[in-house]
Design an enzyme around this catalytic site. Structure first.
Site, PDB file in Angstrom:
ATOM      1  CB  CYS A 199      11.929  23.417 101.303  1.00 33.47           C
ATOM      2  SG  CYS A 199      11.455  25.071 100.737  1.00 33.47           S
TER       3      CYS A 199
ATOM      4  CB  CYS B 252      -5.892  11.056  85.333  1.00 27.81           C
ATOM      5  SG  CYS B 252      -7.648  11.434  85.455  1.00 27.81           S
TER       6      CYS B 252
ATOM      7  CB  CYS C 203      10.504  25.791 103.662  1.00 30.70           C
ATOM      8  SG  CYS C 203       9.988  25.722 101.934  1.00 30.70           S
TER       9      CYS C 203
ATOM     10  CB  CYS D  14     -13.249  12.239  81.031  1.00 36.11           C
ATOM     11  SG  CYS D  14     -13.082  10.624  80.262  1.00 36.11           S
ATOM     12  CG  HIS D  15     -11.812  15.320  84.237  1.00 37.82           C
ATOM     13  ND1 HIS D  15     -12.389  15.090  85.452  1.00 37.82           N
ATOM     14  CD2 HIS D  15     -10.878  14.360  84.076  1.00 37.82           C
ATOM     15  CE1 HIS D  15     -11.817  14.027  86.028  1.00 37.82           C
ATOM     16  NE2 HIS D  15     -10.901  13.567  85.198  1.00 37.82           N
TER      17      HIS D  15
ATOM     18  CB  CYS E  29      -7.447  16.236  81.175  1.00 42.23           C
ATOM     19  SG  CYS E  29      -5.710  15.896  81.430  1.00 42.23           S
TER      20      CYS E  29
ATOM     21  NE  ARG F 139      -8.505  11.312  90.661  1.00 42.81           N
ATOM     22  CZ  ARG F 139      -8.537  10.820  89.432  1.00 42.81           C
ATOM     23  NH1 ARG F 139      -7.420  10.502  88.811  1.00 42.81           N
ATOM     24  NH2 ARG F 139      -9.687  10.633  88.820  1.00 42.81           N
TER      25      ARG F 139
END
Lengths: 267, 187
Positions: free
Chosen positions: A113, A225, A77, A180-181, A177, A221
């Site tokens: 792949c 969230c 691959c 907060c971020h 997102c 992750r």
């Protein structure tokens, strides 16, 4: 390392984490989460001589060299730096792949792949296997400088899409997102520190998260969230994950970040 | 003169076309949302007017939109049937700590012994110092029920509007913050 042995170790690790959290909440002033995690990391290294994330990478290595129904391994691959090249591959993803005519992150590339090269059917591909393989390939980019620079029109489109998703406020908690971020980067949600893409958000995955006692990839992750802001998590390998990842890592690239092993986590 | 009229007419036509057609970017965005799965797309596409405006302006509304925004948000506030804006602090504490309802510790400090609190919102420890005069109680109630009636696009979500807690439970939260007997106000 066998699967059973791995789970026994992970169980012991989880117990240690609980004790750590207990000690944490009895303090009058919260400990610095990074310092505390660094202490835990050290403890596991001294006690077991290995970190749980490394066990997943080891399992991923076995799976990488496992022959699929077509008789081929994942050595056939192209992960972005040419067939079979793993060194630094994770640092340039997501990128556009001419064979699928699609921008792919590492996880969706592994998923692709396993079908196109190895001949697995989608329902034969276990999520845990993709996670382990992703972890294995990412170990070849530990400390590498992130190099996600959208150039191809499809990459630029993904970046713009990711930026739009980043600012989209929705669900019963009115969250996005960004709220907060970006605006509150540097603050904490409960005890967890929050970073912005400019501060390198996204440069720690895949990693074993002591706090959750699970191995997390970037897609995991992102789903974590969304779930915590009352939005149903998007399906894995979707353009939602890829677009957000392009946006976050392109911003981290501009700010000159490298992949890190944060104290809370480990690959 | 004729030429000018033609230009105006063409511009009007193009503008009309632009307004009635979904932009290619919007189409692409919706396709991506659907690729994320039915449930995900459903919630992301069900933005209310307030959420859509906050997204569009990246949480910084143009000044001329703010008065109308605040008025619309204020109109969404519902009050307990019995008219009492201060309820039972004991139940208020349950709603405050419940991750599925208030989840207030995610961002705010509260009872002093709870150290696992977030720092995104101001500390609420000792909030009752401001007393229980009617305007204080009313402000506290309305802010908890719909934070966007005071600060457009704030991080603090509209728990009452979204039904994360009822008007009666909002009054319980007010009591948790203001009642002198509440652990938030005891040293």
């Amino acid at each position: 390392m066998g699967r059973k042995k791995r789970w026994i170790l992970v169980g012991v690790v989880a117990l240690g984490t609980l004790v750590g959290v207990g000690a944490y909440t009895q303090q009058q002033k919260p400990l610095d989460p990074f310092e505390e995690a660094m202490r835990q990391r050290q403890m596991y290294l001294e006690t077991f001589g290995v970190l749980p994330g490394e066990l997943f990478a080891e399992e991923g290595k076995e799976l990488f060299f496992r022959k699929g129904p077509s008789g081929k391994t994942l050595e056939e691959c192209d992960f972005g730096k040419g067939k079979g090249v793993l060194e630094g591959a994770y640092a340039v993803l997501p990128k556009y792949f001419p064979d699928t005519k699609r921008v792919e992150d590492l996880e969706s590339r592994v998923y692709t792949c396993m079908q196109t090269v190895q001949g697995y059917k989608p329902n034969e591909i276990k999520r845990d296997e993709v996670k382990a393989i992703t972890t294995y390939i990412a170990t070849f980019s530990s400390k590498a400088k992130i190099q996600v620079v959208p150039k191809h029109p499809a990459e630029l489109a993904m970046y713009n899409l990711g930026r739009e998703l980043w600012y989209t406020r929705a669900g019963a908690r009115d969250m996005s997102c960004a709220v907060c971020h970006d605006q509150y980067a540097g603050q904490r949600v409960r005890l967890s520190p929050v970073r912005s893409p400019k501060q390198g958000l996204g440069n720690e995955w895949p990693a074993y998260r002591f706090e959750e006692d699970k191995l997390y990839t970037m897609e995991d992750r992102i789903n974590f969230c969304y779930e915590s802001i009352a939005i149903p998590k998007p399906e894995f390998y979707s353009d939602v994950h890829i677009a957000l990842t392009v946006y976050m890592l392109a911003e981290a690239t501009k700010a000159g970040h490298s992949f890190e092993e944060l104290p809370f986590f480990t690959r | 003169m004729k030429k000018k009229a033609a230009v105006v007419l063409t511009s009007a036509l193009l503008l009309g076309l632009g307004l009635t057609q979904v932009s290619p970017f919007r189409e692409r965005l919706e396709a991506a949302l659907h690729a994320g799965g039915h449930e995900f797309a459903q919630v992301m596409l069900a933005q209310d007017k307030g959420q859509a405006l906050c997204s569009q302006y990246r949480d910084k509304l143009p000044p001329d939109l703010i008065p109308g925004f605040l008025a619309e948000q204020k109109a969404l506030i519902k009050y307990p049937a019995n008219g009492k804006l201060m309820g039972d602090w004991r139940n208020g504490e349950k709603v405050f700590t419940d991750p599925k309802r208030g989840n207030c510790y995610a961002c705010h400090a509260g009872v002093a012994t709870e150290v696992a609190h977030g720092t995104m919102g101001p500390s609420l420890t000792g909030y009752g110092q401001r007393g229980t005069a009617e305007p204080v109680v009313r402000y506290t109630y309305e802010k908890i029920y719909n934070a966007w009636a005071f600060v457009p696009c704030s991080l603090m979500y509209r728990g009452g509007v979204h039904g994360l807690f009822t008007p009666e439970e909002t009054a319980d939260l007010v009591a948790f913050l203001l009642d002198p007997e509440s652990p938030i106000n005891r040293r």
